[in-house]
Design a protein around this motif. Sequence first.
Motif, PDB file in Angstrom:
ATOM      1  N   ILE A   1      47.571  34.534  37.897  1.00 57.91           N
ATOM      2  CA  ILE A   1      48.392  35.742  37.982  1.00 57.91           C
ATOM      3  C   ILE A   1      48.233  36.574  36.717  1.00 57.91           C
ATOM      4  N   ARG A   2      48.154  35.923  35.569  1.00 55.85           N
ATOM      5  CA  ARG A   2      47.969  36.651  34.308  1.00 55.85           C
ATOM      6  C   ARG A   2      46.638  37.401  34.311  1.00 55.85           C
ATOM      7  N   ASN A   3      45.600  36.796  34.877  1.00 55.59           N
ATOM      8  CA  ASN A   3      44.307  37.470  34.977  1.00 55.59           C
ATOM      9  C   ASN A   3      44.403  38.736  35.820  1.00 55.59           C
ATOM     10  N   VAL A   4      45.196  38.705  36.877  1.00 53.84           N
ATOM     11  CA  VAL A   4      45.396  39.895  37.705  1.00 53.84           C
ATOM     12  C   VAL A   4      46.105  40.973  36.895  1.00 53.84           C
ATOM     13  N   ARG A   5      47.131  40.583  36.158  1.00 59.43           N
ATOM     14  CA  ARG A   5      47.885  41.541  35.344  1.00 59.43           C
ATOM     15  C   ARG A   5      47.025  42.156  34.236  1.00 59.43           C
ATOM     16  N   GLU A   6      46.076  41.389  33.718  1.00 59.87           N
ATOM     17  CA  GLU A   6      45.213  41.901  32.651  1.00 59.87           C
ATOM     18  C   GLU A   6      44.363  43.070  33.119  1.00 59.87           C
TER      19      GLU A   6
ATOM     20  N   LEU B   1      41.476  50.720  42.183  1.00 58.53           N
ATOM     21  CA  LEU B   1      41.649  49.839  41.023  1.00 58.53           C
ATOM     22  C   LEU B   1      41.398  48.383  41.416  1.00 58.53           C
ATOM     23  N   LEU B   2      41.861  48.003  42.583  1.00 57.55           N
ATOM     24  CA  LEU B   2      41.649  46.630  43.050  1.00 57.55           C
ATOM     25  C   LEU B   2      40.171  46.334  43.269  1.00 57.55           C
ATOM     26  N   GLU B   3      39.420  47.316  43.715  1.00 56.92           N
ATOM     27  CA  GLU B   3      37.990  47.128  43.954  1.00 56.92           C
ATOM     28  C   GLU B   3      37.206  46.954  42.658  1.00 56.92           C
ATOM     29  N   LEU B   4      37.753  47.432  41.532  1.00 58.17           N
ATOM     30  CA  LEU B   4      37.063  47.311  40.252  1.00 58.17           C
ATOM     31  C   LEU B   4      37.104  45.900  39.682  1.00 58.17           C
ATOM     32  N   VAL B   5      38.009  45.082  40.197  1.00 59.03           N
ATOM     33  CA  VAL B   5      38.146  43.712  39.704  1.00 59.03           C
ATOM     34  C   VAL B   5      36.972  42.882  40.211  1.00 59.03           C
ATOM     35  N   THR B   6      36.235  42.276  39.272  1.00 59.45           N
ATOM     36  CA  THR B   6      35.057  41.490  39.650  1.00 59.45           C
ATOM     37  C   THR B   6      35.176  40.011  39.295  1.00 59.45           C
ATOM     38  N   ALA B   7      36.129  39.645  38.468  1.00 54.44           N
ATOM     39  CA  ALA B   7      36.272  38.243  38.060  1.00 54.44           C
ATOM     40  C   ALA B   7      36.713  37.384  39.250  1.00 54.44           C
ATOM     41  N   LYS B   8      36.250  36.156  39.289  1.00 54.50           N
ATOM     42  CA  LYS B   8      36.477  35.280  40.440  1.00 54.50           C
ATOM     43  C   LYS B   8      37.956  34.969  40.675  1.00 54.50           C
ATOM     44  N   ARG B   9      38.681  34.591  39.634  1.00 48.94           N
ATOM     45  CA  ARG B   9      40.066  34.176  39.805  1.00 48.94           C
ATOM     46  C   ARG B   9      40.938  35.318  40.339  1.00 48.94           C
ATOM     47  N   PRO B  10      40.899  36.511  39.727  1.00 46.09           N
ATOM     48  CA  PRO B  10      41.712  37.598  40.293  1.00 46.09           C
ATOM     49  C   PRO B  10      41.218  38.052  41.677  1.00 46.09           C
ATOM     50  N   ARG B  11      39.906  37.975  41.920  1.00 48.71           N
ATOM     51  CA  ARG B  11      39.370  38.371  43.228  1.00 48.71           C
ATOM     52  C   ARG B  11      39.830  37.406  44.313  1.00 48.71           C
ATOM     53  N   THR B  12      40.235  36.222  43.942  1.00 49.38           N
ATOM     54  CA  THR B  12      40.775  35.267  44.897  1.00 49.38           C
ATOM     55  C   THR B  12      42.241  35.562  45.183  1.00 49.38           C
ATOM     56  N   VAL B  13      42.982  35.907  44.153  1.00 47.89           N
ATOM     57  CA  VAL B  13      44.424  36.125  44.267  1.00 47.89           C
ATOM     58  C   VAL B  13      44.736  37.446  44.986  1.00 47.89           C
ATOM     59  N   ILE B  14      44.036  38.511  44.653  1.00 50.93           N
ATOM     60  CA  ILE B  14      44.350  39.848  45.164  1.00 50.93           C
ATOM     61  C   ILE B  14      44.287  39.915  46.696  1.00 50.93           C
ATOM     62  N   PRO B  15      43.201  39.477  47.350  1.00 48.50           N
ATOM     63  CA  PRO B  15      43.192  39.558  48.818  1.00 48.50           C
ATOM     64  C   PRO B  15      44.290  38.738  49.479  1.00 48.50           C
TER      65      PRO B  15
END
Length: 89
Positions: A51-56, A11-25
């Motif tokens: 953080i909201r972008n990650v939750r979305e 699921l984490l690998e499916l995230v492509t947006a810049k802001r969440p891709r910065t927060v997750i790692p």
Amino acid sequence: MNDYPNEFLDLLELVTAKRPRTVIPHILKNNYITSQELKDIYGYNHPPKAIRNVREYGIPVITYRVPGDDGRNALSKATGRTVLSKVLK
């Protein structure tokens, strides 16, 4: 990273947006990220939005309050607006 189920990592690998891709790692490496780190390291002026972008994307993030570097607690700012009394108006 081995502590997480494979489905979660997929699921984490499916995230492509810049802001969440910065927060997750950052969270995977350090187990947390603070608003101050988001401001100072990554230059985000509105850390809750990151953080909201990650939750979305359906990724659960636990939020708790810690004092900032300047000693202020964000809790006092988060109380919201106050209603002015009729006498004061």
